[in-house]
Design an enzyme around this catalytic site. Sequence first.
Site, PDB file in Angstrom:
ATOM      1  N   HIS A  93      -0.318  -0.950   9.509  1.00  0.00           N
ATOM      2  CA  HIS A  93       1.184  -0.693   8.876  1.00  0.00           C
ATOM      3  C   HIS A  93       1.755   0.080   9.786  1.00  0.00           C
ATOM      4  O   HIS A  93       2.471   1.159   9.462  1.00  0.00           O
ATOM      5  CB  HIS A  93       1.139   0.281   7.662  1.00  0.00           C
ATOM      6  CG  HIS A  93       1.087  -0.251   6.300  1.00  0.00           C
ATOM      7  ND1 HIS A  93       1.358   0.005   5.323  1.00  0.00           N
ATOM      8  CD2 HIS A  93       0.257  -1.370   6.045  1.00  0.00           C
ATOM      9  CE1 HIS A  93       1.177  -0.717   4.327  1.00  0.00           C
ATOM     10  NE2 HIS A  93       0.797  -1.809   4.707  1.00  0.00           N
ATOM     11  N   GLU A  97      -2.728   4.029   7.256  1.00  0.00           N
ATOM     12  CA  GLU A  97      -1.331   3.521   7.648  1.00  0.00           C
ATOM     13  C   GLU A  97      -0.600   4.403   8.597  1.00  0.00           C
ATOM     14  O   GLU A  97      -1.294   5.448   9.005  1.00  0.00           O
ATOM     15  CB  GLU A  97      -0.330   3.417   6.175  1.00  0.00           C
ATOM     16  CG  GLU A  97      -0.149   4.908   5.553  1.00  0.00           C
ATOM     17  CD  GLU A  97       1.351   4.767   5.135  1.00  0.00           C
ATOM     18  OE1 GLU A  97       2.200   4.200   5.681  1.00  0.00           O
ATOM     19  OE2 GLU A  97       1.628   5.791   4.344  1.00  0.00           O
ATOM     20  N   HIS A 117       2.585  -0.973  -5.450  1.00  0.00           N
ATOM     21  CA  HIS A 117       3.768  -1.866  -4.777  1.00  0.00           C
ATOM     22  C   HIS A 117       3.515  -3.066  -4.358  1.00  0.00           C
ATOM     23  O   HIS A 117       2.386  -3.611  -4.042  1.00  0.00           O
ATOM     24  CB  HIS A 117       4.227  -0.967  -3.486  1.00  0.00           C
ATOM     25  CG  HIS A 117       4.945   0.397  -3.572  1.00  0.00           C
ATOM     26  ND1 HIS A 117       4.931   1.358  -2.995  1.00  0.00           N
ATOM     27  CD2 HIS A 117       5.783   0.395  -4.699  1.00  0.00           C
ATOM     28  CE1 HIS A 117       5.802   2.291  -3.342  1.00  0.00           C
ATOM     29  NE2 HIS A 117       6.299   1.803  -4.409  1.00  0.00           N
ATOM     30  N   ASP A 123      -1.111   3.461   1.283  1.00  0.00           N
ATOM     31  CA  ASP A 123       0.139   4.198   1.682  1.00  0.00           C
ATOM     32  C   ASP A 123      -0.352   5.686   1.111  1.00  0.00           C
ATOM     33  O   ASP A 123      -0.690   5.808  -0.028  1.00  0.00           O
ATOM     34  CB  ASP A 123       1.394   3.693   1.025  1.00  0.00           C
ATOM     35  CG  ASP A 123       1.684   2.475   1.787  1.00  0.00           C
ATOM     36  OD1 ASP A 123       0.968   2.215   2.768  1.00  0.00           O
ATOM     37  OD2 ASP A 123       2.653   1.662   1.512  1.00  0.00           O
ATOM     38  N   HIS A 148       2.273   9.525  -2.800  1.00  0.00           N
ATOM     39  CA  HIS A 148       2.945   8.186  -2.543  1.00  0.00           C
ATOM     40  C   HIS A 148       3.574   7.686  -3.617  1.00  0.00           C
ATOM     41  O   HIS A 148       4.973   7.808  -3.802  1.00  0.00           O
ATOM     42  CB  HIS A 148       2.168   7.128  -1.927  1.00  0.00           C
ATOM     43  CG  HIS A 148       3.014   6.020  -1.519  1.00  0.00           C
ATOM     44  ND1 HIS A 148       3.876   5.852  -0.593  1.00  0.00           N
ATOM     45  CD2 HIS A 148       2.846   4.444  -1.782  1.00  0.00           C
ATOM     46  CE1 HIS A 148       4.365   4.622  -0.374  1.00  0.00           C
ATOM     47  NE2 HIS A 148       3.916   3.834  -1.109  1.00  0.00           N
ATOM     48  N   ASP A 190       3.915  -5.220  -1.829  1.00  0.00           N
ATOM     49  CA  ASP A 190       3.417  -5.399  -0.641  1.00  0.00           C
ATOM     50  C   ASP A 190       1.842  -5.090  -0.629  1.00  0.00           C
ATOM     51  O   ASP A 190       1.371  -5.170   0.477  1.00  0.00           O
ATOM     52  CB  ASP A 190       4.145  -4.899   0.462  1.00  0.00           C
ATOM     53  CG  ASP A 190       4.549  -3.629   0.696  1.00  0.00           C
ATOM     54  OD1 ASP A 190       4.153  -2.830  -0.762  1.00  0.00           O
ATOM     55  OD2 ASP A 190       4.563  -2.566   1.312  1.00  0.00           O
ATOM     56  N   HIS A 191       1.360  -4.507  -1.723  1.00  0.00           N
ATOM     57  CA  HIS A 191      -0.004  -4.233  -1.766  1.00  0.00           C
ATOM     58  C   HIS A 191      -0.742  -4.976  -3.002  1.00  0.00           C
ATOM     59  O   HIS A 191      -2.131  -5.069  -2.866  1.00  0.00           O
ATOM     60  CB  HIS A 191      -0.208  -2.848  -1.840  1.00  0.00           C
ATOM     61  CG  HIS A 191       0.176  -1.988  -0.618  1.00  0.00           C
ATOM     62  ND1 HIS A 191      -0.827  -1.592   0.172  1.00  0.00           N
ATOM     63  CD2 HIS A 191       1.338  -1.817  -0.101  1.00  0.00           C
ATOM     64  CE1 HIS A 191      -0.171  -0.669   1.268  1.00  0.00           C
ATOM     65  NE2 HIS A 191       1.060  -0.802   0.930  1.00  0.00           N
ATOM     66  N   HIS A 238      -2.344   0.730  -4.675  1.00  0.00           N
ATOM     67  CA  HIS A 238      -1.187   1.019  -5.419  1.00  0.00           C
ATOM     68  C   HIS A 238      -0.381  -0.110  -5.975  1.00  0.00           C
ATOM     69  O   HIS A 238      -0.913  -1.167  -5.414  1.00  0.00           O
ATOM     70  CB  HIS A 238      -0.411   2.318  -4.752  1.00  0.00           C
ATOM     71  CG  HIS A 238       0.470   1.926  -3.512  1.00  0.00           C
ATOM     72  ND1 HIS A 238      -0.369   1.586  -2.408  1.00  0.00           N
ATOM     73  CD2 HIS A 238       1.733   1.514  -3.257  1.00  0.00           C
ATOM     74  CE1 HIS A 238       0.636   1.254  -1.361  1.00  0.00           C
ATOM     75  NE2 HIS A 238       1.824   1.369  -1.988  1.00  0.00           N
TER      76      HIS A 238
END
Lengths: 802, 606
Positions: free
Chosen positions: B420, B209, B76, B184, B163, B78-79, B74
């Site tokens: 995670h 996660e 975000h 996530d 999410h 951090d991904h 996705h």
Amino acid sequence: MDLECSRLLPALCAVLVDPRQPVADDTCLEKLLDWFKTVTEGESSLLLLQEHPCLVELLSHVLKLQDLSPGVLSFSLRVAGIFAAQENCFQYLQVGSLLFSQPGGAPGLRLLSAPPFFLSSPAPCPGAVDTIFSLQGDSSLFVASAASQLLVHILALSMRGGAKEQPCLQGDDWPTCAQKIMGHVEESLCSTVTPKVTQALNILTTTFGRCQSPWTEALWVRLSASVACLLERDPIPAAHSLVDLLLCVARSPVFGSSNGSLWEMVAQALSCLGPAHVGPLALGILKLEHCPQALRTQAFQVLLQPLACVLKATVQAPGPLGLLDGMADDAMMVDALLASKSSCAGLLCRTLAHLEELQPLPQRPSPWPQAPLLGAAVTVLRLCDGSATPVSSVGGHLCATLAGCVRVQRAALDFLGMLSQGTSPQELVTQALAVLLECLKSPGSSPTVLKKAFQATLRWLLSSPKTSSCSDLGPHIPQFLRELFLVLQKRLCSPCWEVRDSALEFLTQLSRHWGGEADFRCALLASEVPELAWQLLQDPESYVRASAVTATGQLSSWGLHDPTSPQHAVARQSLLRELLRILSADSEGFPRRAVMQVFTEWLRDGHADVTRDTEQFVATVLQVASRDLDWEVRVQGLELALVFLGQTLGPPHTHCPYAVALPEAAPARPLTEALRALCHVGLFDFAFRALFDCDRPVAQKSCDLLLFLRDKIASYNSLREASPNTDSVEAAPWRWRAHEQTQPQEDQEPEAVLAMLRSLDLEGLQSTLAESSDHVEKSPQSLLQDMLATGGFLQGDEADCY
Amino acid sequence: MCGTGFGHFRWLAEGGAGQDVGRSCILVSIAGKNVMLDCGMHMGFNDDRRFPDFSYITQNGRLTDFLDCVIISHFHLDHCGALPYFSEMVGYDGPIYMTHPTQAICPILLEDYRKIAVDKKGEANFFTSQMIKDCMKKVVAVHLHQTVQVDDELEIKAYYAGHVLGAAMFQIKVGSESVVYTGDYNMTPDRHLGAAWIDKCRPNLLITESTYATTIRDSKRCRERDFLKKVHETVERGGKVLIPVFALGRAQELCILLETFWERMNLKVPIYFSTGLTEKANHYYKLFIPWTNQKIRKTFVQRNMFEFKHIKAFDRAFADNPGPMVVFATPGMLHAGQSLQIFRKWAGNEKNMVIMPGYCVQGTVGHKILSGQRKLEMEGRQVLEVKMQVEYMSFSAHADAKGIMQLVGQAEPESVLLVHGEAKKMEFLKQKIEQELRVSCYMPANGETVTLPTSLSIPVGISLGLLKQEMAQGLLPEAKKPRLLHGTLIMKDSNFRLVSSEQALKELGLAEHQLRFTCRVHLHDTRKEQETALRVYSHLKSILKDHCVQHLPDGSVTVESILIQAAAPSEDPGTKVLLVSWTYQDEELGSFLTSLLKKGLPQALS
């Protein structure tokens, strides 16, 4: 360490050793460690420890605690390592007792990595080294890697102590620690367990890579037989690491070029390693500065083998020159080509990438088989698009395997593009261009393949030799361009935005270089490409709109509208209007940024539509840009303003100390007139507003612009005549800061503006803006405050960034 | 099969309060294929540590050769935040898979973050806009439930993850081996998205996660009510509300919330959105309506939830307007730009409020005010006293312990790998999964490799000819009932096929050989050989009624292809030897006859 930090440190240490107190953010400890490193570099570590007993307490306390978080423990051990790097601190902390009392973990190991005196201390070595041996096989990559690095470090340190003067070839008189490590490496090399062999090879690679002392030669003499034994095994274990080691030894300056046994081993490796590993070895050898010619020849043959096989399988005899004619195919390599689709694609991709890497290097083999390589690249592409004619069963198999293989296509196109840098016979150039055109035409080509095909085509076109004949470009180019533009037309209408974008980028690049060439102009104007590029200004995808802006801007710079059209001038005018519309109305930043770049270029190059009424043009653009919400558009606006300033007041001073100072060119017009023009276009208004922009790069750019302006004006004598400051004038810039000045001022007087300019502390502002936007928050003091403030604030279960 | 996290699995420090916005980056090797799952960045660092340490994979040779593909779950950061760095600077040139919304939205957030990086000086080694675009051009966008063939052997399939808009779980399959990576996900629908769902795909490994590994989260509705109450109270008393957000994601969710509330309460207080990205962001939410929840999809025809009536674009001059207002401003952690500028203006007034709807990394003003600091040092040694109210509201949408168990139950994996999460909590969940679901569970630390053996199954094709032969015997195939089928297994062109022996001979160009087994059976019988043979014939005839038993003129007996001859060994006249021989096709019958004859002939016949 500054006073404030000294004051905060005891409280922080207390927080760290309290298991009930949480640590704010996983980055805090890392940043704290960075700070300790900086502090210990700047002042005496021992003094720091003495002045801050809380640090010693922290280090001794953490080891006693049972339920301390691994994060804090690891941090404390690393801090101990930083301090223990100094011998006096090492003694002060009695680090030896800290070691290995904790179960596993790379951070603890780092403790050992610094101090040479650690090895001279009597106790820890034998047991410690055994622990490190076992940690090499740790399930954590980080621990295993740290253990391996550490063994190298210990070996190097102990050897440095033991063999200062002469290399001891026998190894009998090596220090105990070194002997132990070597014994371990030797034993591991003979192991049947591959990971053990890998570990041993990695230790050796790191050692030869890092240490260039004479003792490494003795090390190689001792271990080379064990390494050579690996090549006798079937299959060869840890081949990847073995290649790394051989190359590392070959690169080490300790070994002279006359090291016969090494080269023999490398030659043996070249002949017995599998196709997956032999390529990197061959490439590595060819990159070496000194290496026997026979080995280079062998390595190059290895690299060429897969392509030679491809050529042989597809070229009808008597055909053009092959690669490695008269040599038998390597059975292992043919197996890899035929085994499966992924093995075949993998081998070809690696080969093409290796040759691509080699091609531009000065040490590439000479003579470089440019023509057969070009032929091979073309053949591989033909195999991928299904147009190759196989002449053997291998060829038939390759046809079936490679048909539609995007991976190989991409690699071949990259390689083909690189080959444009060499000189090739015309016939092959034509073939290369033909295969590229096929690739661009093919309905099955994927967007990534098309992008690479466009890039390769551009490289070939731009490197094609110009002839002295009446034609501007090479004899075959005009025809090629006609066909190319037909394809480009199709690609500009592709349903994939990636393809439309790549096509526009290609068009921009080509016109940038060839916009003045008659052949190019003729072919382009005969096509519908300019019109399609224009239409793409309305594309639903913002990336494409941005590329269309750049492309049409570029075409317009060269006057590349249909010259026969009676609407020629109208079209040009409407482009300006269209770009202005995009600048003020497009909902996305990329097209607006592109427009600003085009406008800046137009202003700089004196585009006809701009020069018609430059002031009006600049005024309009700045007015729109100043309202833009995208920071890069505003930065670009300032760039455009800077160009205009240069044109109005003369170019910026060059500060090159070696340049011959030319007498100042006479300003284009009197200062007052020039300033009035600047006021008229709203430049001051825009710049002052930008000076207090919330986005730092905008403010910084504006500051640079105003400084340039101030310096420029200072060179005019009339500056001294400027009216003195008044309170109202001094207050004016701060109105922009407070955003009270929402409407641009139309009738600013140059004198008032000058006074405003002088009232600003631009140098002060410049140095403030030169700092990072978070320089206050990322100071050590701020970090300590944050860590202290966190204690007790955060609750669990809120892990949440997104 | 093995998985390695060489970035940070977002795991938290022991003690329960450490928080991390780490880099998600997992390497999975499955049946010889290497797949990288997510390529996240860490927003808490300004140096190289913000990106995963790719040296652990570059040491395996060229990235593009080593990795078969990259999958992004996705948008975000951090991904996906390290993706342009990985593809344009480290040099990965292979395919990148993500869903269509993720592909559309990723560049917005990457651009947003690039600006922050430019703002912080000395940010060398950072990607450019052109790099972001070039990276996005390498993306292959996928649809939900579409099986995408990466190459001949590797296939992937996306499932809905909730999410955020476009978030997906991915199934990665090579032959009979498969892994599911959840990214996530959220197992309960929220105001604009639906719940995650996966079919019973029974993967060898499920990588999930475990952010809320031990928590049963309270209803998001409560948090939403709380948020609306606080905003309402503040504007009622004439205060201003600042909500720092990232351009896309949480912002849209909160906009829907406020818009609906304003409509219901008939409020007139202005709401502004300051990023300049509103239109673009909302454009994507409108474009990807099928990815939102059922309610939004249903009402879409009458009214698009992302067309806001009350929310207007913000001009920086509005910040000084008197009276109440609500402003969404970027960036989300108050570290630069417009949100920080507005915060500075409003911080001194106790009537105002700042609501932080997400976590803030250390080194930002957001982090400071969330940790309770009220006197902030600003540029130029100025001190800003924060009198406004500071609120933190978590709106994150991750699955809680119940949700994770539910997903594991849905997918029925052989093993589960937790990422995670915080070590202690993951341990709890691990035990729960192992005990309640009887599934083995792993929780590797960052940089740790987990290796799982899988049973190899090799697909074998069956020739039509063989199937027809089988059908000709009149036995109709029955679903779910295994049947024994005889044939010859041949391996050709790396494929296994079961064919009839005739076809095998033909295809492989082999000559046929006859193989006969022979066996001697000793019988106590004093009669002559011919009589013994006759007795054997009678005995077999009486037992094998369905078979063709013949007594040939030369004295031998045949049953199908089996030949039985009686002989008298010279040394013992009281013993006869029966020579039994049969072809390998009749091996079963041959063995049966031999064992029958070994029992001797019946007395009545003697």
